[in-house]
Scaffold this motif. Structure first.
Motif, short mmCIF file in Angstrom:
data_model
loop_
_atom_site.label_atom_id
_atom_site.label_comp_id
_atom_site.label_asym_id
_atom_site.label_seq_id
_atom_site.Cartn_x
_atom_site.Cartn_y
_atom_site.Cartn_z
N ASP A 103 -5.00 -1.19 -7.91
CA ASP A 103 -6.19 -0.41 -7.44
C ASP A 103 -5.58 0.90 -6.93
O ASP A 103 -4.43 0.98 -6.24
CB ASP A 103 -6.94 -1.08 -6.39
N GLY B 188 -5.68 -3.96 -14.76
CA GLY B 188 -6.29 -4.49 -13.32
C GLY B 188 -5.10 -4.94 -12.72
O GLY B 188 -5.33 -6.04 -11.75
N ILE C 217 -2.19 3.25 -3.42
CA ILE C 217 -2.23 2.37 -4.57
C ILE C 217 -1.61 1.06 -4.10
O ILE C 217 -1.03 0.71 -3.29
CB ILE C 217 -0.87 2.68 -5.65
N THR C 218 -2.51 -0.12 -4.40
CA THR C 218 -2.33 -1.62 -4.10
C THR C 218 -2.24 -2.60 -4.98
O THR C 218 -3.03 -2.27 -6.34
CB THR C 218 -3.55 -1.86 -3.02
N ARG D 152 -3.10 0.06 -13.82
CA ARG D 152 -4.73 0.34 -13.42
C ARG D 152 -5.43 -0.28 -14.37
O ARG D 152 -6.59 -1.06 -14.45
CB ARG D 152 -5.12 1.53 -12.93
N GLU E 186 -7.12 4.29 -4.40
CA GLU E 186 -8.24 4.52 -3.42
C GLU E 186 -7.80 5.84 -2.77
O GLU E 186 -6.57 5.87 -2.26
CB GLU E 186 -8.48 3.57 -2.59
N ARG F 195 0.86 -0.89 0.05
CA ARG F 195 0.07 -0.14 -0.02
C ARG F 195 1.01 1.26 0.15
O ARG F 195 1.78 1.36 1.11
CB ARG F 195 -1.03 0.05 1.23
N THR G 103 -3.73 -5.79 -7.24
CA THR G 103 -4.82 -6.36 -7.10
C THR G 103 -4.66 -7.86 -6.68
O THR G 103 -3.38 -8.45 -6.77
CB THR G 103 -5.52 -6.31 -8.42
#
Length: 146
Positions: free
Chosen positions: A83, A80, A96-97, A77, A85, A52, A99
């Protein structure tokens, strides 16, 4: 071998390693997503390693241009693989993490890379591999591995 000759040999070896590293990066990026730019690979690795992270931390960690990191994150992104948030406390901040699918792909890629290294070191004795790892970590400025 003199020190000057040894240093010259080290430089030549690094040149060969750099070629192999670029090839490895291309293969890893393609395994992550077939049309992913190889330059996005280190950005993804940083996200996956940290788990993260903010884009500014990726810029600092990799020494890349902020616009390049942003472009690679956008590409990741769209594939995919990560992500983004908004922070609950500060809407200006994005986290940013990776997936779950990207983490699974990374595990397969890492296993393949590990297998290549195992094959490369198969003829080395364990002490030589350990000594090489220690010296390389020392040279690269990595924390002690003892």
């Amino acid at each position: 071998m003199s020190t000057d000759e040894a240093i010259r040999s080290v430089g030549e070896s690094f040149d060969r390693i750099a070629v192999g590293a670029r090839r490895s990066t291309r293969l890893a990026a393609a395994a992550l997503a077939p049309d992913l730019q190889p330059a996005a690979w280190p950005v993804f690795r940083e996200v996956a390693t940290v788990g993260r992270v903010q884009a500014s931390a990726i810029v600092a960690a990799l020494g890349m241009d902020k616009s390049a990191v942003s472009r690679h994150l956008k590409d990741l992104r769209e594939h995919g693989l990560v992500d983004a948030e908004r922070d609950e406390q500060d809407a200006r901040v994005f986290w940013i993490t990776p997936t779950p699918e990207a983490v699974a792909r990374l595990a397969r890629i890492t296993a393949t890379q590990q297998a290549r290294l195992q094959e490369r070191f198969a003829s080395w004795d364990d002490d030589d591999v350990a000594r090489f790892a220690t010296l390389l970590a020392r040279f690269s400025g990595a924390p002690d591995t003892d």
